[in-house]
Design an enzyme around this catalytic site. Sequence first.
Site, PDB file in Angstrom:
ATOM      1  N   THR A 181       0.827  -1.214   0.000  1.00 46.65           N
ATOM      2  CA  THR A 181       0.000   0.000   0.000  1.00 46.65           C
ATOM      3  C   THR A 181       0.859   1.262   0.000  1.00 46.65           C
ATOM      4  O   THR A 181       0.354   2.370   0.129  1.00 46.65           O
ATOM      5  CB  THR A 181      -0.902   0.024   1.255  1.00 46.65           C
ATOM      6  OG1 THR A 181      -0.035  -0.078   2.419  1.00 46.65           O
ATOM      7  CG2 THR A 181      -1.877  -1.144   1.261  1.00 46.65           C
TER       8      THR A 181
ATOM      9  N   ASP B 299      19.348  -0.938  -7.485  1.00 47.67           N
ATOM     10  CA  ASP B 299      19.886   0.409  -7.596  1.00 47.67           C
ATOM     11  C   ASP B 299      19.320   0.910  -8.910  1.00 47.67           C
ATOM     12  O   ASP B 299      19.773   0.485  -9.980  1.00 47.67           O
ATOM     13  CB  ASP B 299      21.421   0.415  -7.619  1.00 47.67           C
ATOM     14  CG  ASP B 299      21.938   1.837  -7.503  1.00 47.67           C
ATOM     15  OD1 ASP B 299      21.441   2.699  -8.251  1.00 47.67           O
ATOM     16  OD2 ASP B 299      22.816   2.097  -6.669  1.00 47.67           O
ATOM     17  N   HIS B 300      18.301   1.761  -8.836  1.00 47.84           N
ATOM     18  CA  HIS B 300      17.555   2.047 -10.073  1.00 47.84           C
ATOM     19  C   HIS B 300      18.402   2.769 -11.121  1.00 47.84           C
ATOM     20  O   HIS B 300      18.044   2.787 -12.293  1.00 47.84           O
ATOM     21  CB  HIS B 300      16.244   2.786  -9.788  1.00 47.84           C
ATOM     22  CG  HIS B 300      16.417   4.190  -9.327  1.00 47.84           C
ATOM     23  ND1 HIS B 300      16.692   4.526  -8.023  1.00 47.84           N
ATOM     24  CD2 HIS B 300      16.362   5.356 -10.007  1.00 47.84           C
ATOM     25  CE1 HIS B 300      16.788   5.831  -7.923  1.00 47.84           C
ATOM     26  NE2 HIS B 300      16.598   6.371  -9.111  1.00 47.84           N
TER      27      HIS B 300
ATOM     28  N   HIS C 214      24.481   4.941  -6.053  1.00 49.04           N
ATOM     29  CA  HIS C 214      24.329   5.213  -7.489  1.00 49.04           C
ATOM     30  C   HIS C 214      25.664   5.529  -8.177  1.00 49.04           C
ATOM     31  O   HIS C 214      25.997   4.965  -9.219  1.00 49.04           O
ATOM     32  CB  HIS C 214      23.373   6.387  -7.712  1.00 49.04           C
ATOM     33  CG  HIS C 214      22.074   6.233  -6.998  1.00 49.04           C
ATOM     34  ND1 HIS C 214      21.363   5.048  -6.988  1.00 49.04           N
ATOM     35  CD2 HIS C 214      21.339   7.102  -6.259  1.00 49.04           C
ATOM     36  CE1 HIS C 214      20.252   5.206  -6.275  1.00 49.04           C
ATOM     37  NE2 HIS C 214      20.223   6.444  -5.825  1.00 49.04           N
TER      38      HIS C 214
HETATM   39  N1  NAP Z   1       8.995   5.932  -2.506  1.00 46.56           N
HETATM   40  C1  NAP Z   1      10.034   6.005  -3.304  1.00 46.56           C
HETATM   41  O1  NAP Z   1      10.061   6.766  -4.274  1.00 46.56           O
HETATM   42  C2  NAP Z   1      11.237   5.143  -3.052  1.00 46.56           C
HETATM   43  C3  NAP Z   1      12.358   5.309  -3.900  1.00 46.56           C
HETATM   44  C4  NAP Z   1      13.480   4.490  -3.708  1.00 46.56           C
HETATM   45  C5  NAP Z   1      13.468   3.551  -2.696  1.00 46.56           C
HETATM   46  N2  NAP Z   1      12.374   3.422  -1.878  1.00 46.56           N
HETATM   47  C6  NAP Z   1      12.423   2.384  -0.825  1.00 46.56           C
HETATM   48  O2  NAP Z   1      11.265   1.556  -0.979  1.00 46.56           O
HETATM   49  C7  NAP Z   1      10.812   1.115   0.271  1.00 46.56           C
HETATM   50  C8  NAP Z   1       9.345   1.518   0.447  1.00 46.56           C
HETATM   51  O3  NAP Z   1       9.248   2.924   0.403  1.00 46.56           O
HETATM   52  P1  NAP Z   1       7.846   3.693   0.344  1.00 46.56           P
HETATM   53  O4  NAP Z   1       8.159   5.096   0.011  1.00 46.56           O
HETATM   54  O5  NAP Z   1       6.865   2.978  -0.507  1.00 46.56           O
HETATM   55  O6  NAP Z   1       7.367   3.630   1.881  1.00 46.56           O
HETATM   56  P2  NAP Z   1       5.927   3.916   2.456  1.00 46.56           P
HETATM   57  O7  NAP Z   1       5.100   4.725   1.524  1.00 46.56           O
HETATM   58  O8  NAP Z   1       6.120   4.404   3.850  1.00 46.56           O
HETATM   59  O9  NAP Z   1       5.246   2.464   2.530  1.00 46.56           O
HETATM   60  C9  NAP Z   1       5.647   1.512   3.459  1.00 46.56           C
HETATM   61  C10 NAP Z   1       4.797   0.266   3.274  1.00 46.56           C
HETATM   62  O10 NAP Z   1       5.214  -0.694   4.257  1.00 46.56           O
HETATM   63  C11 NAP Z   1       4.061  -1.145   4.978  1.00 46.56           C
HETATM   64  N3  NAP Z   1       4.473  -1.476   6.337  1.00 46.56           N
HETATM   65  C12 NAP Z   1       4.994  -0.642   7.286  1.00 46.56           C
HETATM   66  N4  NAP Z   1       5.222  -1.326   8.421  1.00 46.56           N
HETATM   67  C13 NAP Z   1       4.844  -2.600   8.200  1.00 46.56           C
HETATM   68  C14 NAP Z   1       4.836  -3.771   8.987  1.00 46.56           C
HETATM   69  N5  NAP Z   1       5.269  -3.771  10.274  1.00 46.56           N
HETATM   70  N6  NAP Z   1       4.369  -4.915   8.442  1.00 46.56           N
HETATM   71  C15 NAP Z   1       3.920  -4.940   7.160  1.00 46.56           C
HETATM   72  N7  NAP Z   1       3.926  -3.866   6.361  1.00 46.56           N
HETATM   73  C16 NAP Z   1       4.364  -2.709   6.878  1.00 46.56           C
HETATM   74  C17 NAP Z   1       3.094   0.033   4.909  1.00 46.56           C
HETATM   75  O11 NAP Z   1       1.760  -0.350   5.070  1.00 46.56           O
HETATM   76  P3  NAP Z   1       1.055  -0.457   6.527  1.00 46.56           P
HETATM   77  O12 NAP Z   1       1.423   0.773   7.281  1.00 46.56           O
HETATM   78  O13 NAP Z   1      -0.393  -0.586   6.220  1.00 46.56           O
HETATM   79  O14 NAP Z   1       1.591  -1.692   7.163  1.00 46.56           O
HETATM   80  C18 NAP Z   1       3.318   0.479   3.455  1.00 46.56           C
HETATM   81  O15 NAP Z   1       2.609  -0.355   2.582  1.00 46.56           O
HETATM   82  C19 NAP Z   1      11.773   1.715   1.309  1.00 46.56           C
HETATM   83  O16 NAP Z   1      12.812   0.801   1.548  1.00 46.56           O
HETATM   84  C20 NAP Z   1      12.352   2.926   0.577  1.00 46.56           C
HETATM   85  O17 NAP Z   1      13.653   3.245   1.075  1.00 46.56           O
HETATM   86  C21 NAP Z   1      11.273   4.208  -2.042  1.00 46.56           C
END
Ligand code: NAP
Length: 485
Positions: free
Chosen positions: A15, A177-178, A240
């Site tokens: 989500t 690493d995109h 990167h």
């Molecule tokens: N967003 C970006 O553009 C981006 C870019 C590069 C890398 N990343 C990496 O991608 C990863 C995700 O980033 P994001 O931005 O998508 O984070 P986010 O929006 O905060 O989403 C985190 C997700 O993890 C779930 N979650 C949190 N605690 C949990 C738990 N205890 N058990 C199960 N699920 C849990 C949350 O849902 P619930 O709260 O409902 O559990 C949510 O679905 C991270 O490692 C980040 O460093 C993100």
Amino acid sequence: MVAEQQTLVTFFGATGDLAKRLLYPSVFNLYKKGFLQEHFAIVGTARQEISTAEYRDMVYTAIEGDQDKERAAAFIEHFSYCASDVTEAAGYHALREAIEAASAKFGVQGNRIFYMSVAPRFFGTIAQYLKSEGLLADQGYNRIMIEKPFGTSYDTAAALQNELENAFDENQLYRIDHFLGKEMVLNIAPIRFGNPLLKAAWNKDYIKNVQVTLAETLGVEERAGYYDTAGALLDMFQNHAMQIVGWLAMEEPSSFTDTAIREAKNAAFNALQVYTPEEVARYFVRGQYGPGKEAGHVAYTEEPDVPADSKTNTYIAGELHFDTPRWAGVPFYVRSGKRLEKKTTRIDVVFKAGSFDFGNGQKSAETVLTIEVSPEEKVTLSLNAKAVADDFETRTIDLGWTPSASEKAAIPAPYERMLHDAMDGDGSNFADWNGVATAWKVTDAVSQTYAADQAPLEIYESDTMGPKAADDLLAKNGDTWVFRG
Ligand SMILES: NC(=O)c1ccc[n+]([C@@H]2O[C@H](COP(=O)([O-])OP(=O)(O)OC[C@H]3O[C@@H](n4cnc5c(N)ncnc54)[C@H](OP(=O)(O)O)[C@@H]3O)[C@@H](O)[C@H]2O)c1
């Protein structure tokens, strides 16, 4: 003809922002291209209690299903949702049932990918539970896709690696690493190895220096909480920039396979010099943006949520050296910063000037191979040629190529490519542990020097190309940055 992949992907963090913004649209593209057809399933999981129908609605919105109603409706039928907390063993039991049901329904031949799109502190925990709670397939493959950051230092990365290794082999781990999925980064190999002219010259005899620039115009925006603990060094350099350097500095691989490519990159990574604090002060420059002329461009320390006494580097420039016969004495300059004058990701390979004398003291100039990665995609090679003039004079000319508009439109987004490659079992464009470990060792030496305040922090004016000290770094070797804004 695209071969159909049979696979089941479990998205942890289903989500979250990354899943909605980048992952689901990428999976949809693979479906539209026929790479995914009937035999694929997606299981999403997060703590939030939503039904599969609600999850499908969320995915439908994320892929802008309204624009392609029929296809999107068929696509989301492959999605199901199971609420679970990744820190509790019990949650994995329901998840296992959901995975087994989807696997049977769509006939995916046991192939499973687990995509960790959650906070990094959960990566190791999930890997261990996947194994202990029996979520791995007995037949087909089990692969793990891991988001960044991979650790915050060598020690934390090694601890994470240890947790992953308890459950998986290195060849099952796909560290994202995109930047490695960017079209023009993928162009380094064919340009370097496909052209005997460049292949023969890719060494200390012909190359004067190599420059990698990752420049951003944005400031810290609303990411201060994370960024102030990372800075440019951890946010851009360790991952990167170092991964791009790997493609540039590697030895020639014995074949174009992921194992041979990793081996050739590691031959270079293992020869990278790790600096003492004195060497860090000599070979690295850290900077922090001060105010700029543009409205709202305040100093970094005046940005919301940034401590007023922060010494975080928003700019880093470094000179790397490889102890290999290929690169003896050739500096690899790397720089990255925020609030710079121009946004660009680019590579400049500077070739030595020839010694031929054209008379009147006129010598040939250094020539440069430039690969622009973004925002423009472009390859340019400069050559010495004749100036249009009555007298014989030389000048440099640029031979350039940029993809056509239709080619640009067809370039897959990095996340699409990485999902494609992981399904295909091709690890060429993922970071391997040895490369990540080396990058951390080099980075740790720099961050420890900065933590002990053993090197100056240069304040640079916003909307410029960074501190003067970064120009001086190159000037000491008689070099200059090719890209100057
Ligand atoms: N967003 C970006 O553009 C981006 C870019 C590069 C890398 N990343 C990496 O991608 C990863 C995700 O980033 P994001 O931005 O998508 O984070 P986010 O929006 O905060 O989403 C985190 C997700 O993890 C779930 N979650 C949190 N605690 C949990 C738990 N205890 N058990 C199960 N699920 C849990 C949350 O849902 P619930 O709260 O409902 O559990 C949510 O679905 C991270 O490692 C980040 O460093 C993100």
